[in-house]
Design a protein around this motif. Structure first.
Motif, PDB file in Angstrom:
ATOM      1  N   UNK A 134      13.416  17.320  17.448  1.00 43.39           N
ATOM      2  CA  UNK A 134      14.532  16.880  18.289  1.00 43.39           C
ATOM      3  C   UNK A 134      15.808  17.622  17.919  1.00 43.39           C
ATOM      4  N   UNK A 135      16.041  17.795  16.616  1.00 44.55           N
ATOM      5  CA  UNK A 135      17.287  18.402  16.143  1.00 44.55           C
ATOM      6  C   UNK A 135      17.298  19.919  16.236  1.00 44.55           C
ATOM      7  N   UNK A 136      16.123  20.520  16.371  1.00 45.01           N
ATOM      8  CA  UNK A 136      16.047  21.981  16.446  1.00 45.01           C
ATOM      9  C   UNK A 136      15.752  22.506  17.846  1.00 45.01           C
ATOM     10  N   UNK A 142      26.833  17.182  15.096  1.00 44.75           N
ATOM     11  CA  UNK A 142      27.119  17.927  13.867  1.00 44.75           C
ATOM     12  C   UNK A 142      25.963  18.864  13.543  1.00 44.75           C
ATOM     13  N   UNK A 143      26.289  20.041  13.037  1.00 43.78           N
ATOM     14  CA  UNK A 143      25.276  21.007  12.627  1.00 43.78           C
ATOM     15  C   UNK A 143      24.860  20.779  11.180  1.00 43.78           C
ATOM     16  N   UNK A 144      23.599  21.025  10.900  1.00 41.38           N
ATOM     17  CA  UNK A 144      23.089  21.010   9.530  1.00 41.38           C
ATOM     18  C   UNK A 144      22.280  22.275   9.284  1.00 41.38           C
ATOM     19  N   UNK A 172      22.296  18.658  14.948  1.00 40.39           N
ATOM     20  CA  UNK A 172      21.828  19.935  15.496  1.00 40.39           C
ATOM     21  C   UNK A 172      21.473  20.846  14.321  1.00 40.39           C
ATOM     22  N   UNK A 173      20.205  21.123  14.149  1.00 41.95           N
ATOM     23  CA  UNK A 173      19.812  22.070  13.099  1.00 41.95           C
ATOM     24  C   UNK A 173      20.174  23.479  13.529  1.00 41.95           C
ATOM     25  N   UNK A 174      20.743  24.224  12.602  1.00 41.99           N
ATOM     26  CA  UNK A 174      21.060  25.635  12.823  1.00 41.99           C
ATOM     27  C   UNK A 174      20.601  26.419  11.599  1.00 41.99           C
TER      28      UNK A 174
END
Length: 371
Positions: A324-326, A233-235, A260-262
């Motif tokens: 990790x998320x970016x 999921x994107x945040x 997943x950072x966006x």
């Protein structure tokens, strides 16, 4: 080249004292000491990958211009976003074809590396269109997607869809093995979202935004995604789109393996307050907030590195999780982790050095110092 005196972000998601070796543009096991760089105690992280943004510095990917891509890539690279997968909007097929051809023809030699395209629209629900142009919304069309994919030279890595609209499930069946399918701009309930995931969708676009909220008897897309361990999921962690408490809750629900950072940034990113464009719609920037005339949030005005800083400094997300998320998860989400997303020998030497305040001190792209 050797970068010494640094804390290196490893594949285990932790920082350790170490050094990085670079040979022929790749991370290496060892390297010549002809060029040694003192990292001055900085933290070395993989260059970030933004898989969902529309523009920056007055340029819009929707322009369908190689010049726009070049300016965007230059800015993103300077900010430590070293690989980019910019997003289209709900536009005509003619304009989407122009965008696809511009991306295919782009020389990709300077700045952030163009590693894909995210097709956000036109297969969405008008009731949750957000800052998308309703005039171009249409039913899912696998043949249209294939035409655009061909025009792009195979660059489409993500395609967005509202699973409740007519033809959506058949579309997922047709393209799931060729591209990552993401649920977006949707009114779908839990059961519909679960069916989409069972059919092969594996991603959710900007979680919480442009979809029903999670309620105790109506968990919707958010609840369905939480129940599926194989869905990312994107945040958007710009401090505008999602309240910090909800960001923290999302990390508890999904963990840092699946977020997943966006940035979802528009051309106003990196620019002063004023009037800008997003997919042909007027957007007004005031501080960090970009809106349409009616007050609807329209994309963001913060780049992905800025979102990482906001997540850590203002939302209480651990730095290791934010990196990790970016950097890691976005590369995995679009299938480019074999080349980018970690500081592993054999991968492209895209490296960012950060100081303790998370300021970018240096950027290396393909092993060359870019900033």
């Amino acid at each position: 080249m050797i970068i010494k005196n640094i804390k290196v972000f490893g594949e285990d998601g932790h920082f350790e004292d170490g050094e990085i070796y670079i040979e022929h543009g790749l991370i290496a096991e060892k390297a010549s000491e002809d060029c040694v760089i003192d990292g001055e105690g900085c933290m070395a992280i993989p260059g970030l990958t933004d898989i969902h943004f529309h523009g920056c510095v007055g340029r819009d990917f929707g322009d369908g211009s190689e010049a726009s891509i070049r300016e965007m890539a230059a800015y993103e690279g300077r900010e430590g976003i070293t690989t980019i997968c910019p997003a289209t909007l709900t536009l005509s097929e003619r304009q989407l074809t122009k965008i696809s051809e511009a991306a295919k023809n782009y020389d990709n030699t300077q700045g952030a590396i163009l590693c894909g395209i995210n097709m956000e629209g036109p297969f969405i629900n008008a009731k949750k269109k957000g800052a998308q142009n309703e005039a171009y919304i249409r039913k899912p069309d696998a043949d249209m997607f294939e035409r655009l994919q061909k025009a792009s030279g195979g660059l489409y890595k993500l395609v967005d869809i509202a699973p409740e609209i007519e033809g959506a499930m058949d579309f997922i069946d047709a393209v799931k093995d060729k591209v990552t399918v993401s649920i977006a701009h949707t009114t779908a309930d839990y059961d519909t979202a679960m069916e989409a995931f069972e059919r092969g969708a594996r991603h959710v676009t900007h979680l919480y935004n442009a979809m029903p909220p999670i309620l105790h008897r109506e968990p919707g897309v958010i609840g369905a995604a939480c129940d599926r361990e194989d869905v990312r999921v994107e945040l958007i962690c710009d401090g505008i789109h999602i309240h910090p408490a909800v960001v923290r809750a999302a990390f508890k629900m999904f963990g840092d393996d699946r977020i997943v950072m966006v940035s979802d940034s528009c051309e106003a990113c990196g620019m002063p307050d004023g009037k800008y464009q997003l997919g042909g719609l007027d957007v007004w920037l005031n501080g960090r907030r970009a809106t349409l005339a009616d007050g609807t949030i329209a994309s963001s005005a913060t780049n992905l590195m800025g979102c990482l800083r906001t997540a850590v400094k203002e939302m209480g997300i651990p730095l290791e999780s934010a990196v990790k998320c970016a950097a890691v998860n976005p590369a995995k989400a679009i299938g480019v982790y074999d080349q980018y997303g970690s500081l592993t020998p054999g991968k492209t030497a895209n490296i960012v050095l950060l100081d303790e305040s998370l300021n970018v001190k240096a950027v290396f792209i393909r092993g060359e110092k870019y900033r």
